[in-house]
Design a protein around this motif. Structure first.
Motif, PDB file in Angstrom:
ATOM      1  N   LEU A  95     -11.615 -57.087 -10.609  1.00  0.00           N
ATOM      2  CA  LEU A  95     -10.457 -56.414 -10.010  1.00  0.00           C
ATOM      3  C   LEU A  95      -9.315 -57.422  -9.973  1.00  0.00           C
ATOM      4  N   ILE A 154      -4.661 -53.225 -12.283  1.00  0.00           N
ATOM      5  CA  ILE A 154      -5.529 -53.163 -13.461  1.00  0.00           C
ATOM      6  C   ILE A 154      -6.872 -53.853 -13.225  1.00  0.00           C
ATOM      7  N   VAL A 155      -7.876 -53.333 -13.929  1.00  0.00           N
ATOM      8  CA  VAL A 155      -9.219 -53.924 -13.911  1.00  0.00           C
ATOM      9  C   VAL A 155      -9.481 -54.491 -15.298  1.00  0.00           C
ATOM     10  N   SER A 164     -12.563 -54.236 -21.249  1.00  0.00           N
ATOM     11  CA  SER A 164     -11.290 -53.668 -20.811  1.00  0.00           C
ATOM     12  C   SER A 164     -10.238 -54.744 -20.588  1.00  0.00           C
ATOM     13  N   ARG A 205      -6.590 -48.329  -8.320  1.00  0.00           N
ATOM     14  CA  ARG A 205      -5.297 -47.932  -7.773  1.00  0.00           C
ATOM     15  C   ARG A 205      -5.496 -46.980  -6.575  1.00  0.00           C
ATOM     16  N   PRO A 258      -5.105 -49.654 -19.803  1.00  0.00           N
ATOM     17  CA  PRO A 258      -6.357 -50.427 -19.808  1.00  0.00           C
ATOM     18  C   PRO A 258      -7.376 -49.781 -20.742  1.00  0.00           C
ATOM     19  N   ASP A 287     -11.638 -47.005 -14.453  1.00  0.00           N
ATOM     20  CA  ASP A 287     -11.834 -48.102 -13.490  1.00  0.00           C
ATOM     21  C   ASP A 287     -10.503 -48.498 -12.848  1.00  0.00           C
ATOM     22  N   SER A 288      -9.462 -48.575 -13.673  1.00  0.00           N
ATOM     23  CA  SER A 288      -8.147 -48.954 -13.127  1.00  0.00           C
ATOM     24  C   SER A 288      -7.556 -47.827 -12.291  1.00  0.00           C
TER      25      SER A 288
END
Ligand SMILES: NC(=O)c1ccc[n+]([C@@H]2O[C@H](COP(=O)([O-])OP(=O)(O)OC[C@H]3O[C@@H](n4cnc5c(N)ncnc54)[C@H](O)[C@@H]3O)[C@@H](O)[C@H]2O)c1
Length: 311
Positions: free
Chosen positions: A178, A167-168, A263, A150, A246, A145-146
Motif C-alpha cells: 500500500l 495506488i497499490v 501491479s 482508495r 494501476p 486493489d487500488s
C-alpha cells in the motif's frame, strides 16, 4: 476497434461486455465461452440493450478472435471457495497455453488483458507464450486493489471516495504494498498516522475472505468493479489517452523487478503499457514492494519452467 472477451458468459466477462458496449468502446464485440446456452442468452440480451448503438455484438469461437485489437481473458477453471488466488496456477495453465497459441496465430499485435487469477503469473505467461515478446502489449488486470485502497482511506478520512487517489504496487494478492505516500485528497498529499496505516493494513487479508464468503452464497465475484476498470483500460487504449492506471505489467528493472509481472502505475495508451510511472517511494514502501517481488518470483519461475518457452 474489435474487442474479444473470452469467458464472456461468466461474471467478469459479462459485466465487462456490458460496460464496454454501453460506452461504445468497440465497433465489434466478440464474446466467447464454453457455456453455449448462457452465452446465447447474454448475446440476445446485450444486443437488444445496445440496439440503438452502431456496433456488432456476436458469439464466437477462438478463431473469431482474428484481428482483434484487444483480447480480454477472463476464462478460468470452475472455482469453489478460494483461500489464495494462487490455487488456480496449475488448473488454468493448459487453458492459457491453448489461448495464447490462438492469439499468436490470429491477432499477434493485439493488446491482451488478463483477468484470470492468479493474474500476475498469468499475465507473465501470456507474455512468455507470445511470439513477439513486446511487453507493452500485456496487461494484467489489478486495478481493484487500488480502488479498494482508495475506498478504505476515504472511509477512515470520512470523505467521499471520488476525492481520494492512491495506488497499490506489487502482487494482486496478500503481499501487495500500500503506497501511503501516493494518497491524495482533492489532489493534495496527506499525512497519515501509524494508526491509519495499521487500520488499512489489517483489512487487506480480510478482503479475499469477505469476497469469498459472499461468493459462497451468490456465486458472484467482483464483476462490476472489474467492468469499470476494464472499460477504463479499453478507453485509454482506444483514445491513446496515456492515462495512469494501476495494471500488472511486465517489468524490466522498474521498482527493482525484472522478468516479472506485478501491479505498477502504468501509462496506458494505444499499444497497451506505453510506459511505467516511477513514484518516489518511502523506504518502508520500497521494502514492502521488494517483499512482494520476492514472493512473486517463485510463481514467475514456475511459469518459465512449465511453459517450455525460449524466453
Ligand atoms: N484480476 C482481478 O482483479 C479479478 C477479479 C475477480 C475475478 N478474477 C478472476 O477472473 C476469472 C473469472 O472469474 P468469474 O467470476 O467471471 O468466473 P466465472 O466462473 O463466472 O466465469 C468464467 C467463465 O469462463 C468460461 N470458461 C472456462 N473455460 C473456458 C474455455 N476453455 N473457453 C471459453 N470459456 C471458458 C466458463 O464457462 C465461465 O463462463 C477467475 O479466474 C477469477 O479468479 C480476477
Amino acid at each position: 476497434m474489435k474487442i474479444t472477451i473470452i469467458g464472456a458468459a461468466g461474471c467478469i466477462g459479462s459485466c465487462a461486455a456490458f460496460n464496454i458496449a454501453s460506452h461504445a468502446l468497440a465497433d465489434e464485440l466478440v464474446m466467447i465461452d464454453g457455456k453455449e446456452d448462457a452465452l446465447k442468452q447474454h448475446i440476445l440480451d446485450l444486443s437488444t440493450a445496445m440496439s440503438e448503438k452502431d456496433m456488432i455484438i456476436r458469439a464466437g469461437n477462438l478463431e473469431d478472435m482474428k484481428d482483434s485489437n484487444i483480447v480480454i481473458m477472463t476464462a478460468g477453471a470452475p472455482q469453489g471457495i478460494v483461500t489464495s488466488r494462487m490455487e488456480f496456477l496449475t488448473a488454468n495453465l493448459s487453458l492459457f497455453k491453448d489461448i495464447a497459441g490462438k492469439i499468436t496465430k490470429l491477432c499477434p499485435d493485439s493488446v491482451v488483458i488478463t483477468v484470470t487469477n492468479p493474474v500476475d503469473p498469468f499475465n507473465y505467461a501470456m507474455y512468455l507464450l507470445s511470439s513477439k515478446h513486446d511487453r507493452r502489449k500485456f496487461i494484467g488486470y489489478s486495478a481493484n486493489d487500488s480502488f479498494r485502497f482508495r475506498m478504505m482511506a476515504a472511509d477512515i478520512l470520512n470523505v467521499r471516495p471520488h476525492r481520494v487517489k492512491g495506488i497499490v504496487i506489487g502482487e494482486h494478492g496478500e503481499t501487495q504494498a500500500l503506497i501511503f505516500s501516493s494518497l491524495r485528497v482533492d489532489g493534495k498529499p496527506i499525512t497519515v498516522t501509524e494508526e491509519f496505516r495499521q487500520k488499512i493494513k489489517d483489512q487487506i487479508p480480510n478482503i479475499l475472505k469477505t469476497m469469498e464468503a459472499h461468493k459462497a452464497k451468490t456465486g458472484r465475484t467482483a464483476g462490476w468493479t472489474c467492468a469499470m476498470g476494464l472499460a477504463t483500460i479499453c478507453r485509454a487504449i482506444k483514445n491513446n489517452a496515456r492515462e495512469i492506471i494501476p495494471c500488472s505489467s511486465i517489468l524490466d528493472g522498474e521498482y527493482g523487478a525484472r522478468d516479472l509481472s506485478m501491479s505498477v502505475p502504468a501509462i496506458i495508451g494505444k499499444d497497451g503499457v506505453q510506459n511505467i510511472k516511477i513514484l518516489k517511494l518511502a523506504e518502508d514502501e520500497q521494502e514492502a514492494v521488494t517483499k512482494s517481488i520476492n514472493h512473486l518470483a517463485t510463481y514467475m519461475n514456475y511459469m518459465k519452467e512449465n511453459l517450455g518457452t525460449k524466453k
